[in-house]
Write an enzyme that holds these catalytic residues in place. Structure first.
Site, short mmCIF file in Angstrom:
data_model
loop_
_atom_site.label_atom_id
_atom_site.label_comp_id
_atom_site.label_asym_id
_atom_site.label_seq_id
_atom_site.Cartn_x
_atom_site.Cartn_y
_atom_site.Cartn_z
N ASP A 1 0.85 -1.19 0.00
CA ASP A 1 0.00 0.00 0.00
C ASP A 1 0.89 1.25 0.00
O ASP A 1 2.03 1.19 0.47
CB ASP A 1 -0.86 -0.06 1.28
CG ASP A 1 -2.02 0.91 1.29
OD1 ASP A 1 -2.45 1.34 0.21
OD2 ASP A 1 -2.51 1.22 2.40
N GLY B 1 -8.03 7.37 7.80
CA GLY B 1 -8.05 7.52 9.25
C GLY B 1 -9.38 7.99 9.81
O GLY B 1 -9.50 8.27 10.99
ZN LIG Z 1 -4.81 4.92 1.11
#
Ligand SMILES: [Zn+2]
Length: 280
Positions: free
Chosen positions: A80, A179
């Site tokens: 990622d 987040g």
């Molecule tokens: Zn991401």
């Protein structure tokens, strides 16, 4: 068996978006694959470069091969958000079946130039590549990208990027935030429609999946999202569970028993999300 991202897109076309779950520590990994097995879904296990270094590239690759064979499910190991081409080459050489080059902070010309280096290296080794155009706000691997700095993907940039780099997947900025877990994202569905209509040969990727309501998520999948990233929810839930068990532990308590509730929670999240990503 382990498959590339491109292979998973082909195998599950018209059936579902594929969940891409961030493994944060090795302890989580069997639970993640067991969750996928439970609902007979493919799964992408993704790592940040930091997690790959922490666990070890070879240990990740070998563990995933062992588990995917044992459980007989399709698994892709994906790197990622990585801005370092050398780390991506290391991941490819170690046996990752997919990688993401994140040049979203660069101008489009530089982003295309670097992404091409990665696609060229990956292609000859049958590894898939995800790129990013536009900036998805929020925290990435501990580094905070302010929400106000998030920039929606410009469709023309995205088309040019895909044409010139040959990526298999593209992360698009349509209003989600990394987040995010306290509130829900405001998704620009018109933009998604435009992007998915004009980019049929590449897999659209939704980052910041934790912050999307179930209803919006179903709509995103219907409108052509092919890969959905879930990271924050796993990290947050693991901490919630171990906070409960560790707070009452003594030095002689079985460590295994303290971790089991957290592992089970991870398995349940994978089950729930994998069902959500399915097309009815
Ligand atoms: Zn991401």
């Amino acid at each position: 068996m382990t498959k590339s991202l491109k292979q998973l897109f082909e195998d599950y076309e018209g059936k579902r978006a594929i969940g891409s779950f961030n493994v944060h520590c090795l302890e989580m990994l069997p639970a993640m694959l067991e969750g996928a097995k439970e609902v007979n879904a493919p799964i992408i296990i993704q790592t940040s470069p930091g997690t790959a270094e922490y666990i070890g590239f070879d240990l990740l690759v070998n563990s995933i091969e062992t588990l995917s064979e044992r459980l007989e499910i399709d698994v892709c190991l994906h790197m990622d958000h990585c801005k370092d081409i050398d780390i991506l080459k290391k991941a490819i050489d170690a046996g990752y079946s997919s990688v993401m080059y994140d040049g979203s902070s660069l101008d489009i010309v530089e982003n295309i130039k670097n992404t091409r280096i990665v696609t060229k290296y990956a292609r000859s080794r049958k590894v898939s590549v995800e790129g990013e155009v536009g900036t998805i706000g929020g925290a990435e691997d501990g580094m905070v990208v302010a929400e106000k700095d998030a920039i929606y993907t410009h469709p023309e940039d995205a088309y040019k990027f895909v044409r010139e780099t040959g990526v298999d997947a593209i992360a698009v900025a349509i209003g989600t935030t990394h987040g995010q877990y306290k509130s829900k994202a405001n998704i620009n569905f018109e933009l998604l429609e435009e992007l998915s209509t004009n980019m049929k040969d590449v897999g659209l990727v939704l980052h910041g999946g934790t912050g999307v309501s179930d209803e919006d998520m179903r709509r995103c999948v219907r409108q052509g999202m092919k890969k959905v990233n879930v990271g924050t929810e796993l990290n947050k839930s693991y901490i919630e569970e171990v906070n409960k068990t560790f707070s009452s532990a003594t030095p002689l308590t079985s460590l295994r028993k303290l971790l089991l509730p957290a592992n089970n929670r991870i398995r349940d999240i994978v089950i729930e999300k994998s069902k959500l990503f399915q097309l009815m």
